[in-house]
Every structure is written in structure tokens, then in C-alpha cells.
Scaffold this motif. Sequence first.
Motif, mmCIF file in Angstrom:
data_model
loop_
_atom_site.group_PDB
_atom_site.id
_atom_site.type_symbol
_atom_site.label_atom_id
_atom_site.label_comp_id
_atom_site.label_asym_id
_atom_site.label_seq_id
_atom_site.Cartn_x
_atom_site.Cartn_y
_atom_site.Cartn_z
ATOM 1 N N ARG A 154 1.169 -0.906 -0.347
ATOM 2 C CA ARG A 154 -0.055 0.014 0.194
ATOM 3 C C ARG A 154 0.303 1.617 -0.285
ATOM 4 N NH1 ARG A 154 -4.388 -0.627 4.225
ATOM 5 N NH2 ARG A 154 -5.266 1.412 3.631
ATOM 6 N N HIS A 155 0.493 2.617 -0.831
ATOM 7 C CA HIS A 155 1.385 3.320 -0.873
ATOM 8 C C HIS A 155 -0.051 4.751 -0.107
ATOM 9 C CE1 HIS A 155 2.893 7.077 -3.272
ATOM 10 N NE2 HIS A 155 3.283 7.097 -2.545
ATOM 11 N N ILE A 183 6.240 3.392 2.010
ATOM 12 C CA ILE A 183 5.390 1.702 1.050
ATOM 13 C C ILE A 183 4.737 0.870 2.369
ATOM 14 C CG2 ILE A 183 7.517 0.219 1.045
ATOM 15 C CD1 ILE A 183 5.030 1.068 -1.885
ATOM 16 N N ALA A 184 3.692 0.436 2.488
ATOM 17 C CA ALA A 184 3.040 -0.475 3.535
ATOM 18 C C ALA A 184 3.014 -1.826 3.584
ATOM 19 C CB ALA A 184 1.853 0.180 4.267
ATOM 20 N N HIS A 233 2.577 3.630 -11.947
ATOM 21 C CA HIS A 233 2.873 4.644 -10.872
ATOM 22 C C HIS A 233 1.793 6.036 -10.472
ATOM 23 C CE1 HIS A 233 5.215 0.685 -10.684
ATOM 24 N NE2 HIS A 233 6.039 1.112 -12.255
ATOM 25 N N GLN A 234 1.678 6.369 -11.458
ATOM 26 C CA GLN A 234 0.919 7.352 -11.162
ATOM 27 C C GLN A 234 -0.836 6.763 -10.289
ATOM 28 O OE1 GLN A 234 0.698 9.122 -15.055
ATOM 29 N NE2 GLN A 234 1.721 10.808 -14.259
ATOM 30 N N LYS A 235 -1.209 7.598 -9.447
ATOM 31 C CA LYS A 235 -2.364 7.801 -8.648
ATOM 32 C C LYS A 235 -2.868 8.405 -9.833
ATOM 33 C CE LYS A 235 1.249 9.097 -4.981
ATOM 34 N NZ LYS A 235 0.993 10.979 -3.936
ATOM 35 N N CYS A 250 -2.805 6.190 -1.263
ATOM 36 C CA CYS A 250 -2.730 7.244 -2.966
ATOM 37 C C CYS A 250 -1.952 5.512 -3.689
ATOM 38 C CB CYS A 250 -1.994 7.942 -2.873
ATOM 39 S SG CYS A 250 -2.313 9.570 -2.189
ATOM 40 N N SER A 251 -2.898 4.177 -2.868
ATOM 41 C CA SER A 251 -2.229 2.956 -3.506
ATOM 42 C C SER A 251 -2.840 2.498 -5.058
ATOM 43 C CB SER A 251 -3.564 1.422 -2.585
ATOM 44 O OG SER A 251 -2.358 2.006 -1.393
ATOM 45 N N VAL A 252 -3.943 3.059 -5.411
ATOM 46 C CA VAL A 252 -5.129 2.805 -6.292
ATOM 47 C C VAL A 252 -4.077 3.872 -7.625
ATOM 48 C CG1 VAL A 252 -6.285 2.559 -7.819
ATOM 49 C CG2 VAL A 252 -6.930 2.050 -5.677
#
Length: 671
Positions: free
Chosen positions: A207-208, A277-278, A235-237, A229-231
Motif C-alpha cells: 500500500r502507498h 510503502i506499507a 505508478h501514477q495515482k 494513494c494505493s490505487v
Amino acid sequence: MLNKILIANRGEIACRVAATARRMGIATVAVYSDADARAKHVQACDESVRLGPAPAKESYLCGDKIIAAALATGAQGIHPGYGFLSENAGFAQACADAGLVFIGPPASAIHAMGSKSAAKALMEKAAVPLVPGYHGERQESDFLRGEADRIGYPVLLKASAGGGGKGMRVVERSEDFEAALASCKREAISSFGDDRVLVEKYLTRPRHIEIQVFADTHGNCVYLFERDCSVQRRHQKVLEEAPAPGMSAERRAAMGEAAVAAARAVGYVGAGTVEFIANQDGSFYFMEMNTRLQVEHPVTEMITGQDLVEWQLRVASGEALPLRQDALRIAGHAIEARIYAENPEKGFLPSIGTLARMRTASAVEFRLNEAGASQAAAVRIDSGVREGDAISPFYDPMIAKLIVWGANRDAALRNMARALAQYQIVGLATNIGFLQRLVTGAAFSQAELDTGLIERHHDALFPAPAAPPMEILAFAAAAVLTEESTAGNSADPWSSTHGWRMNGKLLRTLEFADDAGASTLQMEYAGNGSGCTLSSGAQSHALRIESVRDGAFSITLDGRLLRADVVREGDWLHVFDGRAQRSLRHVDPMAHAGHSEAEGGRLTAPMPGKIVAVLAQKGSSVGKGAPLLIMEAMKMEHTIAAPADGTVEDLLYAVGDQVAEGAQLLEFKAA
């Protein structure tokens, strides 16, 4: 307090900054390129200054011109927005040297965090957890590949000076490393003027989560909670929300305190975002710090009731932070969707064109009462374009940011789905339909979040084209009939287009087409011209047009009263029924008689851009899907691949050449 500022940016963020400045009584100066001479942000400011031609490197990236414009107009400070020069330490220092307030962190902080490699080394000293990787200065290709082999695949290549998803590549195998590194470096030098990269272990299902921090010149520093902002795509939200679903108070405090420690370590001032980053188990690693206001800052404003641009302006004026940590509260849930001019079904390829029609959701005021609870479900739209404006190839293709608030996440989701359904955009491709499927899909609705969500649920998010329902076909038929009726001479029965016949009834065929194929309707007019019967296969449906006004149709279909807006664009009819958009091409055999759409042997540019690499040779035999050349357009690289097995008969452009949309790039002969 500053009394006049220059906004060194464009689009929605320039409009956003100008709105807060106006509310605070601060005069504003806009800057613009030739492509933006009549742009919305220019009209949003009190005065404006031309910078130069459309390319950013000749306008919005010219720091000397921007500083000169600020001095000439009497501005005391410069707000950089995000992107362009917002994280350029040299520009921040040049502002200070010119006696101007840079409305952002000091140059030293930007410099410390501007290099991802240096920032990670700094965080390592501060005992902040880091993802395994190489963050050093050595950039030899063989060395970097060796580091990737040591770390273990998959790895992520990231531009050291990058941001916004530019200059990033996931490498799955060692043998793919060289090509990915070359592409990453090309994009990095083009976007940031720096081709250095770092290599990190690519985590699966991460997850971001990012933390909004704010510091002043009086030694105060707070965190305004987190955003998920994971979706993301490429690499762009795509979607951002606050607070992060499933976040415990303990984890929020740990991440917030780590973010504040990171900000203090570099003597930070102003708004910044520490990105982590989680893992799904709750562990988290420092990723980078964005030394600016983020695109997604509105969701933080919605849940805290604070205007972060106002905070920026007050801190830049030397004031202390408006609130301490213990005074900050979370109220409700907010979600932001980025509405782009792009085609998700074609790999999110950016789209350019004119916004021939743009209707949006109705904005609903958001405010907090004394208890911190919202008094209204909010809908906020931040946009830098209007109906009639063009989305050009020179800048990011964002149309708007749609932000909604609800008392909880479920309420926010419902508000987002409703607001997306109210959008009507004609003139170019958009991602609105994709966003609707994403927001209402099971994964996002149930908060099953990670950066691979879109890829993992590809089939559900990109369903095979389905035939249009009869309701949509009925509106398309009604639009065609109305146009014909308007064109006819109703006083003369011999020229009437209402289907009147002296003996018998008129039968005709209407054909519409879209990605799902052709849809054919057999139509039988009522004798009195009051309606018709539509037949599709074995089923018949009674259609009556009740009213039409400015493209807004009310029809009765089989006794049901239905409403929709229909917009014609050439042969295309765009139907908006309050739930979604469906576009159908009216196939008129007389209008296109003698024309063939088949153009064999051509591979054309999907948009204006520049050739950055030619990967095939004249006369070479290639397989289907083989990369032939690479274009750079709208800040991204696009690979032109062979559509089938065949031979490259001729190359029509070389590296460095500019090409127009639709230009034939090479001659190709299928095997």
C-alpha cells in the motif's frame, strides 16, 4: 503577510492557489505560455505575464523569466504549485537571492530530499525503515544490474530526481534489466534533467500511504494525518482517500511521528509529504519526501477543515502554524478521483482535443461546525479548464480533480459514484467510465487496497464491450429522428421527414456502431407521425419522443418515461442517461458511400510527440508485438509495436524528430 504573489504554475493548481489568495486579500500574478494565453488560470489572477512558447522548457521551466516577472510586477513571493520548478533547489535559492519569498521549503531541504538516494541515506541515519535497495552514486549499467541481481527480482528502477510516476520501471527478470534501465534513464533526463536512478526491491501487494506534514520557522512541526494513494496506473495515482482505511490510532501515530522526524531532520518549512510503502501486515518503509503541496491535498483539507494553501501563505509570511498537533482532528472521509483525458482501454494513452462539452457534478459547500462534524456532504471540483478549452500535448492531460466527502467511507463512495455519473465530456476520450467501474467495484469498495489493484482486477475493470441496451439505442434513434424532423419542411407533406405516407407505413433501418459492433434497428413509423416501433431481432418496442430541449430528451419507451442528454459530434451520438455515457456512431450508408476506412501497411502516431528511439531497421523481419520505435508525448514514453508478424519496409522518422498526431511513422508489410 504577503500582499502580492506570483503563481509559477498553470492549470488547476494555479487556480486553486489564486482562490485562497483572493480570499485572503492577496493580489496574484499568473504566468503563461503561448498555449495557455487564454487559459482559466490566467483569468483567475489579477494580472499575467507571458513566459514563452508552449514547451515547458521554454516557459514554465524558465526560472530566470519567472523571477524577472515577479520583480517586474512587484510580487513579494512565488508559489510554485507542484511539478515544474516546485522541487528545484536551484530555483528556490534563486528566489531567495532575488529577495523573493519562495512559498515552500528552504533550498537546503529541497536539496536534501531532492535526490531519492541522498534522502534514503539521511533516513537510514535517522533509523527510519527503508526498503532493501541500492541508493548510491554509482550508475554503471553492469553495476546496477549486479545490484538488482543481489537484491532479487522483481526490482523497481526509479529516477533519483523523479516524481509523479515518471522514470519508473518494474523489472521482473535479469535479462530485461538493460532495456528497462535505458528507458528509465531516457524518461528521467527528459522529465528532470537528471538520469540517475536507484534500485529497490519491488514489494508485492504494497500500500502507498503518505503523511501530510507542515512546519514553520518557529520550530513547530505537525502531521495532518495520512492519505492512502494505493490505487495507481503506471505508478501514477488514480484515486486518493483520507483517512487510510484500516489505519489504527497506534500505526497512525507511528507513521506521523516518523514523518515529523524526517521533516525535522532537514530543517523543513512549509507543506510537505512523506511517502511510505506499507505491507499488508502493517509494517512500513520510507519511500521519499515530496517537498511541495501534493495533487491530492484536498482530501486532507476535507477531513481536517483546514486550507493548506492558507497555511502555506501564513508560514511563508513568518507566522506560526495555525494549530498544534493536539488540536487537529479527523472528521469523516474524503476521496479524490483524477479525471484525465486518456483512454484506459488503450493502455491509458493520453488523449488530446477540445472539450466540446463539459458538464460537471454540482459543487456542494463543505464546512465544519464547532463539534468538527460536517454540515453537508461535500462535492468539490478543482479544474484548470472550461468547456471549449483544448487539452494539448504539451502538459499533463488532467481535466479536473473530483473530491467528495461523506460522514464515513461508504457515504463518500456513494457521493463519488453519484458525482462521476453527472459528468458529461465530449471531444476527447476520458477515464470517467473506468473510474466508475473502479469506485463501484468490489475491491475498492471493500478497501482491498494495494498498488496492484488495477492489474489484479483487470478483467472486471476492463470488461469486453457489450451491446448497448435498447434504452440507449432508443435515445440515439430519437436524436436522429429529431434532427431529420428539424431539417424537414413540416408545411409540405411531400418533404416531411415524419414518416407520413399516403398509403401504408414507412419502414426503414437505422444502424449504430461502437466497440461492441453494429446494432441494427428496424423502424416502423406510426401513421400520424407521433411515434414509431423499433425492432431488434424478435423484440419490438414502442418509442415516442415526448420533448426535446437543447439535447435533453424525454421519451416514452414501452410505456416507461426516460430522460437523457444526447450530444452529436460528427457521426457520433453521445448519450448521457444519468448513470453513464455511451457513445454510438450513426452509420449512414449514403453519407460515407465510396469511402474505405481500411489503410493497410500504416503505423501512425497516436498523438503529437517526439521520436526518442528507433528499435527496428529497414528491411528487418519482426514478430507481432515487437517494439519498433518509442515516442515521447505528454511526459511519458509510448512504444509503437508491430501489429502482426511482418517486415519493416521503411522508417519515415529518425530519433529527435517531432511528429504530428496521425503521422505515418513507418511502412510495414504483414507476413
